[in-house]
Design a protein around this motif. Sequence first.
Motif, PDB file in Angstrom:
ATOM      1  N   LEU A  82      27.540  41.224  43.595  1.00 12.84           N
ATOM      2  CA  LEU A  82      27.960  40.226  42.609  1.00 12.84           C
ATOM      3  C   LEU A  82      28.353  38.909  43.279  1.00 12.84           C
ATOM      4  CD1 LEU A  82      30.066  42.453  40.177  1.00 12.84           C
ATOM      5  CD2 LEU A  82      27.837  41.394  39.718  1.00 12.84           C
ATOM      6  N   PHE A  83      28.984  39.021  44.468  1.00 14.96           N
ATOM      7  CA  PHE A  83      29.372  37.798  45.175  1.00 14.96           C
ATOM      8  C   PHE A  83      28.137  37.022  45.650  1.00 14.96           C
ATOM      9  CE2 PHE A  83      30.557  35.697  49.224  1.00 14.96           C
ATOM     10  CZ  PHE A  83      31.470  34.779  48.728  1.00 14.96           C
ATOM     11  N   TYR A  87      35.125  35.230  46.038  1.00 12.21           N
ATOM     12  CA  TYR A  87      35.250  35.974  47.295  1.00 12.21           C
ATOM     13  C   TYR A  87      36.522  36.816  47.326  1.00 12.21           C
ATOM     14  CZ  TYR A  87      38.787  32.595  48.749  1.00 12.21           C
ATOM     15  OH  TYR A  87      39.912  31.837  48.827  1.00 12.21           O
ATOM     16  N   ILE A 100      31.107  36.542  41.033  1.00 12.80           N
ATOM     17  CA  ILE A 100      32.554  36.739  41.230  1.00 12.80           C
ATOM     18  C   ILE A 100      33.000  35.917  42.420  1.00 12.80           C
ATOM     19  CG2 ILE A 100      32.592  39.088  40.262  1.00 12.80           C
ATOM     20  CD1 ILE A 100      32.671  40.129  43.139  1.00 12.80           C
ATOM     21  N   SER A 152      32.565  50.499  44.385  1.00 10.04           N
ATOM     22  CA  SER A 152      32.804  49.111  43.971  1.00 10.04           C
ATOM     23  C   SER A 152      32.618  48.125  45.123  1.00 10.04           C
ATOM     24  CB  SER A 152      34.210  48.967  43.388  1.00 10.04           C
ATOM     25  OG  SER A 152      35.186  49.171  44.385  1.00 10.04           O
ATOM     26  N   GLU A 165      37.822  38.603  45.089  1.00  9.51           N
ATOM     27  CA  GLU A 165      37.613  39.922  44.488  1.00  9.51           C
ATOM     28  C   GLU A 165      36.944  40.871  45.475  1.00  9.51           C
ATOM     29  OE1 GLU A 165      36.320  40.101  40.343  1.00  9.51           O
ATOM     30  OE2 GLU A 165      36.326  37.903  40.327  1.00  9.51           O
ATOM     31  N   VAL A 166      36.072  40.330  46.307  1.00 16.00           N
ATOM     32  CA  VAL A 166      35.453  41.165  47.350  1.00 16.00           C
ATOM     33  C   VAL A 166      36.510  41.624  48.339  1.00 16.00           C
ATOM     34  CG1 VAL A 166      33.701  41.241  49.162  1.00 16.00           C
ATOM     35  CG2 VAL A 166      33.279  39.915  47.083  1.00 16.00           C
ATOM     36  N   SER A 196      30.682  44.807  44.407  1.00 19.32           N
ATOM     37  CA  SER A 196      31.323  43.490  44.537  1.00 19.32           C
ATOM     38  C   SER A 196      30.554  42.586  45.493  1.00 19.32           C
ATOM     39  CB  SER A 196      32.763  43.661  45.018  1.00 19.32           C
ATOM     40  OG  SER A 196      32.794  44.204  46.327  1.00 19.32           O
ATOM     41  N   THR A 197      29.966  43.169  46.529  1.00 18.38           N
ATOM     42  CA  THR A 197      29.195  42.363  47.484  1.00 18.38           C
ATOM     43  C   THR A 197      27.962  41.770  46.804  1.00 18.38           C
ATOM     44  OG1 THR A 197      29.962  43.770  49.302  1.00 18.38           O
ATOM     45  CG2 THR A 197      28.028  42.401  49.724  1.00 18.38           C
ATOM     46  N   THR A 243      38.769  44.254  46.787  1.00 23.32           N
ATOM     47  CA  THR A 243      38.060  45.531  46.644  1.00 23.32           C
ATOM     48  C   THR A 243      37.991  46.264  47.972  1.00 23.32           C
ATOM     49  OG1 THR A 243      36.723  44.636  44.849  1.00 23.32           O
ATOM     50  CG2 THR A 243      35.905  46.613  45.938  1.00 23.32           C
TER      51      THR A 243
END
Length: 484
Positions: free
Chosen positions: A436-437, A444, A442, A429, A446-447, A433-434, A450
Amino acid sequence: MNKYIKAILNVVKPTLVVVALIMVSFESCVPSKTLREAHPDLPESFSHQSMDTLNTAKVQWREFFSDPYLITLIDNALVNNQELNIILQQIEVAQNEVKARKGEYLPFVNLKAGAEVEKVGEYTRNGAVEKNLNIREDEEFPEPLTNYSAGIFASWELDIWKKLRNSKKAAVLEYLASVEGKNFMVTNLIAEIADSYYELIALDNQLAIIEQNLEIQENALNMVRLQKQAARATELAVRRFEAEVFKNRSHKFEVQQEIVETENKLNFLIGRSPQPIERNSEGFIESTIGSLHTGVPSQLLQNRPDIRQAEYELAAAKLDIKVAKANFYPSIEINAGLGLQAFKPKFLTSTPESLLYSAIGDIVAPLINRNAIKAEYNTANAKQVMAVYEYEKSILQGYIEVANLISNMENLKKTYDLKADQVKALTESIDLSTRLFRSARIEYIEVLLTQREALESKMELVATKRDQLVARVDMYKALGGGWN
């Protein structure tokens, strides 16, 4: 010479007759208490375990551990550990106590030689007698009077109540208990070194995870800074990523300090000054946990040194009661001597005139004010009851330790499998997440979450692996392995 020995025996024989009569009269005056017997209550098998008697406790520690660095550490500790060496000296003291107790019920024989001179006043009874006394015709009594003597003198306390022999047997049992205490110390020392060694390797792996995570977070920080320059991220995002980097950098120094302290703990157990500990920290997560055979609970009575130590101390306590009880009976001592005595050295070889012999038989029995003897007897009984409770407690403690570790090892295995899946999911993930950012899909935060959760899960996975290895060592110790 035979007639003098017969004279000594004629003195001793009436003494033995008197002893027999006193023995009958004292028997009814001696108190008696019922001994409390131990009742070791153990189930036939451990919970949810088979009745297989195969037991890992029989495996020698060199075969139980496969890491050569750990084996070297244990070897050094068994030679240099100060606490273990102190116990070895205590064993030496206990062994000397056995020799001393054994010597007490054997006759004491001493060789004695002496010379003295004496001048008494003439106007005294002895002086007046000596003044008018001739040794032979025309040979006056010497003045001053000298006296030369040489001979063999023996004393012997007859151990008819077995007080001295029981005291010696109790000392032997205390010696055996001290040996088992040493074995228990060896078991604990080996387990403590192994636990600290696995702790040290786990810290190495946690430090490596932090460094890997720092690299990921620093890359993410650079990405956020670039996005801020492109007006795609805010200063708040930059500061939050910076704070996370600072947090993990400080955590890195905390782990490094723990490594230093764990190394020094191992150095202390080995009995040497602080220095780096040689070890191989690679492949820690992938290391397999070897299987263990618990056997049946009754084997704890033979395998665990602390239980055997308590058993020997219980047996010694029973003998101490007999020793204390024997103090109520008369003590009989025989003293005898055979030698030569004369007022001039040249007469020492003139026998039988210079021959000296003696035989004394003493009987001493407590009659009035026996409070001290009663108190000693009651104390011995109380200590015997304490020893029973200590023995039963050590058995119960050993069983519960094994039962707890069986459950712990099963639960740790399930926990490790689930945490391994968690680490795999969170690791995947991070990259997701990176990406998606970067595409602004998403926030930051959430990164950050994660990355933080992935780091924590990896650290927990390492800790769980460490707990599994430590539990295996503790089970080996609880079963009674390591001292052989």
